[in-house]
Design an enzyme around this catalytic site. Structure first.
Site, PDB file in Angstrom:
ATOM      1  N   ILE A  72     -76.021  29.431 -38.631  1.00  0.00           N
ATOM      2  CA  ILE A  72     -75.424  28.098 -38.752  1.00  0.00           C
ATOM      3  C   ILE A  72     -73.955  28.268 -38.411  1.00  0.00           C
ATOM      4  CG2 ILE A  72     -75.226  28.331 -41.284  1.00  0.00           C
ATOM      5  CD1 ILE A  72     -75.513  25.211 -41.389  1.00  0.00           C
ATOM      6  N   GLU A 106     -78.801  35.171 -45.870  1.00  0.00           N
ATOM      7  CA  GLU A 106     -77.827  36.189 -46.264  1.00  0.00           C
ATOM      8  C   GLU A 106     -76.454  35.687 -45.835  1.00  0.00           C
ATOM      9  OE1 GLU A 106     -80.541  37.359 -44.478  1.00  0.00           O
ATOM     10  OE2 GLU A 106     -81.577  38.361 -46.110  1.00  0.00           O
ATOM     11  N   ASN A 111     -67.333  35.757 -46.892  1.00  0.00           N
ATOM     12  CA  ASN A 111     -67.379  34.460 -46.203  1.00  0.00           C
ATOM     13  C   ASN A 111     -67.425  33.319 -47.233  1.00  0.00           C
ATOM     14  OD1 ASN A 111     -67.771  32.347 -44.450  1.00  0.00           O
ATOM     15  ND2 ASN A 111     -69.462  33.309 -43.333  1.00  0.00           N
ATOM     16  N   TYR A 118     -73.138  26.498 -49.100  1.00  0.00           N
ATOM     17  CA  TYR A 118     -74.460  26.677 -49.704  1.00  0.00           C
ATOM     18  C   TYR A 118     -74.457  26.266 -51.183  1.00  0.00           C
ATOM     19  CZ  TYR A 118     -75.051  29.371 -45.425  1.00  0.00           C
ATOM     20  OH  TYR A 118     -75.088  29.757 -44.114  1.00  0.00           O
TER      21      TYR A 118
HETATM   22  C1  LIG Z   1     -69.698  28.058 -42.585  1.00  0.00           C
HETATM   23  C2  LIG Z   1     -69.503  26.913 -41.589  1.00  0.00           C
HETATM   24  C3  LIG Z   1     -70.806  26.714 -40.804  1.00  0.00           C
HETATM   25  C4  LIG Z   1     -69.179  25.629 -42.353  1.00  0.00           C
HETATM   26  O1  LIG Z   1     -69.149  24.544 -41.430  1.00  0.00           O
HETATM   27  P1  LIG Z   1     -68.191  23.288 -41.685  1.00  0.00           P
HETATM   28  O2  LIG Z   1     -68.524  22.245 -40.682  1.00  0.00           O
HETATM   29  O3  LIG Z   1     -66.801  23.749 -41.730  1.00  0.00           O
HETATM   30  O4  LIG Z   1     -68.712  22.843 -43.132  1.00  0.00           O
HETATM   31  P2  LIG Z   1     -68.370  21.481 -43.910  1.00  0.00           P
HETATM   32  O5  LIG Z   1     -67.203  20.808 -43.278  1.00  0.00           O
HETATM   33  O6  LIG Z   1     -69.621  20.713 -44.048  1.00  0.00           O
HETATM   34  O7  LIG Z   1     -67.898  22.050 -45.317  1.00  0.00           O
HETATM   35  C5  LIG Z   1     -68.841  22.427 -46.302  1.00  0.00           C
HETATM   36  C6  LIG Z   1     -68.092  22.971 -47.521  1.00  0.00           C
HETATM   37  O8  LIG Z   1     -67.544  24.249 -47.237  1.00  0.00           O
HETATM   38  C7  LIG Z   1     -66.225  24.366 -47.814  1.00  0.00           C
HETATM   39  N1  LIG Z   1     -65.240  24.522 -46.735  1.00  0.00           N
HETATM   40  C8  LIG Z   1     -65.556  24.629 -45.398  1.00  0.00           C
HETATM   41  N2  LIG Z   1     -64.422  24.807 -44.705  1.00  0.00           N
HETATM   42  C9  LIG Z   1     -63.390  24.808 -45.572  1.00  0.00           C
HETATM   43  C10 LIG Z   1     -61.975  24.951 -45.447  1.00  0.00           C
HETATM   44  N3  LIG Z   1     -61.390  25.168 -44.242  1.00  0.00           N
HETATM   45  N4  LIG Z   1     -61.231  24.869 -46.562  1.00  0.00           N
HETATM   46  C11 LIG Z   1     -61.787  24.692 -47.764  1.00  0.00           C
HETATM   47  N5  LIG Z   1     -63.136  24.546 -47.964  1.00  0.00           N
HETATM   48  C12 LIG Z   1     -63.918  24.608 -46.879  1.00  0.00           C
HETATM   49  C13 LIG Z   1     -66.014  23.119 -48.629  1.00  0.00           C
HETATM   50  O9  LIG Z   1     -66.499  23.379 -49.939  1.00  0.00           O
HETATM   51  C14 LIG Z   1     -66.906  22.121 -47.933  1.00  0.00           C
HETATM   52  O10 LIG Z   1     -67.377  21.091 -48.747  1.00  0.00           O
HETATM   53  P3  LIG Z   1     -66.450  19.797 -49.058  1.00  0.00           P
HETATM   54  O11 LIG Z   1     -65.664  19.485 -47.817  1.00  0.00           O
HETATM   55  O12 LIG Z   1     -67.438  18.736 -49.404  1.00  0.00           O
HETATM   56  O13 LIG Z   1     -65.588  20.245 -50.164  1.00  0.00           O
HETATM   57  C15 LIG Z   1     -68.316  27.188 -40.608  1.00  0.00           C
HETATM   58  O14 LIG Z   1     -67.185  27.604 -41.349  1.00  0.00           O
HETATM   59  C16 LIG Z   1     -68.609  28.249 -39.559  1.00  0.00           C
HETATM   60  O15 LIG Z   1     -69.112  27.952 -38.494  1.00  0.00           O
HETATM   61  N6  LIG Z   1     -68.301  29.518 -39.868  1.00  0.00           N
HETATM   62  C17 LIG Z   1     -68.576  30.631 -38.934  1.00  0.00           C
HETATM   63  C18 LIG Z   1     -70.053  30.968 -38.897  1.00  0.00           C
HETATM   64  C19 LIG Z   1     -70.567  31.316 -40.275  1.00  0.00           C
HETATM   65  O16 LIG Z   1     -69.914  32.032 -40.999  1.00  0.00           O
HETATM   66  N7  LIG Z   1     -71.783  30.817 -40.589  1.00  0.00           N
HETATM   67  C20 LIG Z   1     -72.430  31.115 -41.858  1.00  0.00           C
HETATM   68  C21 LIG Z   1     -73.266  32.336 -41.727  1.00  0.00           C
HETATM   69  S1  LIG Z   1     -74.100  32.717 -43.266  1.00  0.00           S
END
Ligand SMILES: CC(C)(COP(=O)(O)OP(=O)(O)OC[C@H]1O[C@@H](n2cnc3c(N)ncnc32)[C@H](O)[C@@H]1OP(=O)(O)O)[C@@H](O)C(=O)NCCC(=O)NCCS
Length: 146
Positions: A72, A106, A111, A118
């Site tokens: 993801i 996992e 991270n 999650y």
């Molecule tokens: C993990 C990932 C998919 C999250 O995607 P995203 O679009 O940023 O997620 P969301 O905007 O829906 O945020 C979900 C929650 O994560 C947290 N979060 C995400 N980015 C954040 C930031 N920059 N600062 C603070 N909290 C953050 C918050 O709790 C947020 O919930 P909230 O906004 O309702 O408080 C993204 O960071 C990513 O692509 N990371 C690299 C790949 C990765 O690590 N994937 C997971 C492998 S297990």
């Protein structure tokens, strides 16, 4: 925010991000592995579009009674806008539709943002896989029971 459209992901979608994959979607799977996963009949991949732009994708692998999140990822400049949440909601729906008992993944213990994502959807931390990433970083095993 422009409307977000989540669709099934095909090789043709993937071809659109091939040239920006390493910079915009870093630290995810090697591109060759993703390509073969898109041809795996037990896997399902989804892609998030904003206008004509791919802003994220995610995948799940189904086994007999469980499902595993394989990937993801949200495009770097589009993070923390709710796109990861929408992709995860869709994976949860797909797992329910396929009558699986739980959805597991996992995540690197370093991270924190992914773990927060999650936690938001009530995944529970069920244990640790030692040195799961590159033989160095540990992973949490997180599961959502459906
Ligand atoms: C993990 C990932 C998919 C999250 O995607 P995203 O679009 O940023 O997620 P969301 O905007 O829906 O945020 C979900 C929650 O994560 C947290 N979060 C995400 N980015 C954040 C930031 N920059 N600062 C603070 N909290 C953050 C918050 O709790 C947020 O919930 P909230 O906004 O309702 O408080 C993204 O960071 C990513 O692509 N990371 C690299 C790949 C990765 O690590 N994937 C997971 C492998 S297990």
């Amino acid at each position: 925010m422009e409307p977000l459209n989540i669709k099934d992901m095909y090789l043709s979608d993937f071809k659109k991000i091939e040239n920006i994959y390493d910079t915009e979607f870093p630290n995810t799977w090697k591109i060759s592995i993703l390509e073969s996963e898109l041809n795996n009949s037990s896997s399902k991949y989804i892609v998030a579009y904003m206008s004509e732009k791919i802003v994220g994708f995610a995948g799940v692998l189904f086994s007999v009674d469980t499902a595993d999140i394989t990937n993801i990822v949200v495009r770097k400049s589009y993070r923390h806008m709710g796109i990861g949440s929408k992709l995860l909601e869709e994976l949860i729906n797909l797992t329910k539709e396929n009558n699986k008992a739980c959805l597991t993944l996992e995540v690197n213990i370093n991270n924190v943002y992914a773990q927060q994502l999650y936690n938001k959807y009530n995944f529970k931390n069920l244990g640790i896989r030692k040195k799961y990433y590159n033989g160095t970083d540990d992973a949490y095993i997180m599961t959502l029971y459906l």
